[in-house]
Scaffold this motif. Sequence first.
Motif, mmCIF file in Angstrom:
data_model
loop_
_atom_site.group_PDB
_atom_site.id
_atom_site.type_symbol
_atom_site.label_atom_id
_atom_site.label_comp_id
_atom_site.label_asym_id
_atom_site.label_seq_id
_atom_site.Cartn_x
_atom_site.Cartn_y
_atom_site.Cartn_z
ATOM 1 N N GLY A 107 6.392 -11.440 4.786
ATOM 2 C CA GLY A 107 6.393 -12.471 3.765
ATOM 3 C C GLY A 107 7.143 -12.016 2.524
ATOM 4 O O GLY A 107 7.661 -10.892 2.460
ATOM 5 N N ALA A 108 7.168 -12.860 1.516
ATOM 6 C CA ALA A 108 7.931 -12.565 0.303
ATOM 7 C C ALA A 108 7.416 -11.307 -0.402
ATOM 8 O O ALA A 108 8.207 -10.473 -0.863
ATOM 9 N N LYS A 109 6.092 -11.130 -0.472
ATOM 10 C CA LYS A 109 5.542 -9.956 -1.148
ATOM 11 C C LYS A 109 5.866 -8.676 -0.402
ATOM 12 O O LYS A 109 6.171 -7.640 -1.010
ATOM 13 N N ASP A 110 5.809 -8.749 0.939
ATOM 14 C CA ASP A 110 6.149 -7.570 1.729
ATOM 15 C C ASP A 110 7.620 -7.203 1.558
ATOM 16 O O ASP A 110 7.968 -6.029 1.411
ATOM 17 N N LYS A 111 8.485 -8.196 1.571
ATOM 18 C CA LYS A 111 9.917 -7.939 1.403
ATOM 19 C C LYS A 111 10.204 -7.343 0.022
ATOM 20 O O LYS A 111 11.033 -6.427 -0.112
ATOM 21 N N ALA A 151 8.121 -5.527 -1.741
ATOM 22 C CA ALA A 151 7.629 -4.145 -1.721
ATOM 23 C C ALA A 151 8.589 -3.229 -0.970
ATOM 24 O O ALA A 151 8.818 -2.081 -1.377
ATOM 25 N N MET A 152 9.178 -3.728 0.124
ATOM 26 C CA MET A 152 10.142 -2.920 0.869
ATOM 27 C C MET A 152 11.382 -2.631 0.035
ATOM 28 O O MET A 152 11.916 -1.513 0.047
ATOM 29 N N LYS A 153 11.847 -3.620 -0.720
ATOM 30 C CA LYS A 153 12.993 -3.396 -1.605
ATOM 31 C C LYS A 153 12.640 -2.392 -2.700
ATOM 32 O O LYS A 153 13.466 -1.540 -3.075
ATOM 33 N N ALA A 154 11.416 -2.466 -3.210
ATOM 34 C CA ALA A 154 10.983 -1.530 -4.250
ATOM 35 C C ALA A 154 10.903 -0.103 -3.694
ATOM 36 O O ALA A 154 11.205 0.860 -4.405
ATOM 37 N N LEU A 155 10.506 0.039 -2.439
ATOM 38 C CA LEU A 155 10.488 1.360 -1.808
ATOM 39 C C LEU A 155 11.904 1.919 -1.704
ATOM 40 O O LEU A 155 12.148 3.096 -2.016
ATOM 41 N N GLU A 156 12.830 1.084 -1.264
ATOM 42 C CA GLU A 156 14.222 1.531 -1.165
ATOM 43 C C GLU A 156 14.780 1.914 -2.522
ATOM 44 O O GLU A 156 15.591 2.851 -2.628
ATOM 45 N N ALA A 157 14.337 1.235 -3.558
ATOM 46 C CA ALA A 157 14.832 1.519 -4.908
ATOM 47 C C ALA A 157 14.396 2.895 -5.411
ATOM 48 O O ALA A 157 15.013 3.443 -6.332
ATOM 49 N N ILE A 158 13.327 3.460 -4.819
ATOM 50 C CA ILE A 158 12.900 4.810 -5.209
ATOM 51 C C ILE A 158 13.235 5.814 -4.104
ATOM 52 O O ILE A 158 12.575 6.842 -3.947
ATOM 53 N N ASP A 159 14.289 5.482 -3.339
ATOM 54 C CA ASP A 159 14.872 6.392 -2.342
ATOM 55 C C ASP A 159 13.968 6.678 -1.148
ATOM 56 O O ASP A 159 13.992 7.782 -0.590
ATOM 57 N N VAL A 160 13.165 5.704 -0.757
ATOM 58 C CA VAL A 160 12.398 5.807 0.482
ATOM 59 C C VAL A 160 13.146 5.018 1.553
ATOM 60 O O VAL A 160 13.486 3.853 1.344
ATOM 61 N N VAL A 215 0.839 -1.201 0.000
ATOM 62 C CA VAL A 215 0.000 0.000 0.000
ATOM 63 C C VAL A 215 0.870 1.245 0.000
ATOM 64 O O VAL A 215 0.609 2.211 -0.735
ATOM 65 N N TYR A 216 1.924 1.230 0.805
ATOM 66 C CA TYR A 216 2.803 2.396 0.896
ATOM 67 C C TYR A 216 3.648 2.555 -0.371
ATOM 68 O O TYR A 216 3.959 3.682 -0.777
ATOM 69 N N LEU A 217 4.026 1.444 -0.976
ATOM 70 C CA LEU A 217 4.750 1.521 -2.255
ATOM 71 C C LEU A 217 3.876 2.165 -3.320
ATOM 72 O O LEU A 217 4.326 3.048 -4.067
ATOM 73 N N ASP A 218 2.626 1.748 -3.400
ATOM 74 C CA ASP A 218 1.708 2.337 -4.386
ATOM 75 C C ASP A 218 1.547 3.833 -4.146
ATOM 76 O O ASP A 218 1.507 4.628 -5.086
ATOM 77 N N ALA A 219 1.459 4.225 -2.868
ATOM 78 C CA ALA A 219 1.313 5.645 -2.539
ATOM 79 C C ALA A 219 2.564 6.422 -2.938
ATOM 80 O O ALA A 219 2.477 7.541 -3.465
ATOM 81 N N ALA A 220 3.732 5.842 -2.687
ATOM 82 C CA ALA A 220 4.980 6.515 -3.040
ATOM 83 C C ALA A 220 5.111 6.700 -4.554
ATOM 84 O O ALA A 220 5.641 7.716 -5.025
ATOM 85 N N LYS A 221 4.600 5.754 -5.304
ATOM 86 C CA LYS A 221 4.638 5.879 -6.769
ATOM 87 C C LYS A 221 3.661 6.948 -7.245
ATOM 88 O O LYS A 221 3.937 7.658 -8.227
#
Length: 325
Positions: A295-299, A301-310, A270-276
């Motif tokens: 879980g795997a999906k949460d991990k 999403a967390m990596k994807a957040l870090e990839a956009i400098d969050v 949810v937070y990744l979608d908001a950041a995008k």
Amino acid sequence: MAKAALARVLYPVERWLDRLRPKRRTDNLVIDPYLGYATASEIILRGRVLTALRRTNPSPEGSWWTNLRQMLSLFLTREVADIGVTAGGTEARTDEEGYFDLHLPREDAAPGWVSVPVTVEDGETRELEALVPPHDPPFAVISDIDDTVLQTGAYSLLRNLWTSLTGNALTRHIFPDAVALVRGFEAAGAPVFFVSSSPWNLHFFLRRIFERHHMPKAPMFLRDLGMSRTQLISGTHGDHKGGSIDVLLAALPETPFVLVGDTGQHDPQVYLDAAKRHPGRITRVILREPGKGAGAKDKAAMKALEAIDVQVESARDFSKISPVG
């Protein structure tokens, strides 16, 4: 699609059953007050018009059956649609579920909590409160409630239902590390907002729990469980939380935001979608890992957040997380 089709069938049935009820009295109406908020130009007062308020009478020794009956009673409200509410020269009308948002000019309101008398047509006058944030806060915080600050077990449907329906305001527990973190945000000058999929019927109940545990007072964005022509309840957990984030980012357009949640209900996605949707506006995400952890999906999403400098911080609790990063 199945839920939408079912809603189209059940909505007219619900409307028909409403018409069979005895005509609602339109005198001595009351306001169920919700904590409001402010933008740079407006103060938004929020509430719901009912024929009567419903409150629980909690006891530390209350049985699960007593607590269950009291909790269910909170949902037996009689809302009043299309009735006027006024503050000064500003008027709003309730929607079909009795809710209203009253938009007042902010003018020279000082930062902090403001209280405004609001009058419902043919009913009471009640003071409604709204948080006016500083003109230039260092950041703002949006926090989830269930399993982020309030021990719930939302990652397990059965555990969530049992905890939510058989506890009371004196037996439910807030994580002490969450209180410390939120108080740290407040001390840093950051306005705090809470977002939850819990229904608006629990607003006062949640406030009592927060006050008992010395959690700072903050506006809540809860969920309407009413039925519409096209959907059962009011969208999904992610839709509600994402929509509330959008509203708050629009309310404070120049302010960076910190999002606090947990991995039990897929907050990372949810937070990744908001950041995008809002590039550069969300600078930090803090996550509790309840139950079995991320879980795997949460991990992912967390990596994807870090990839956009969050900046992402995830732990079993918040005890080692600094409010200011």
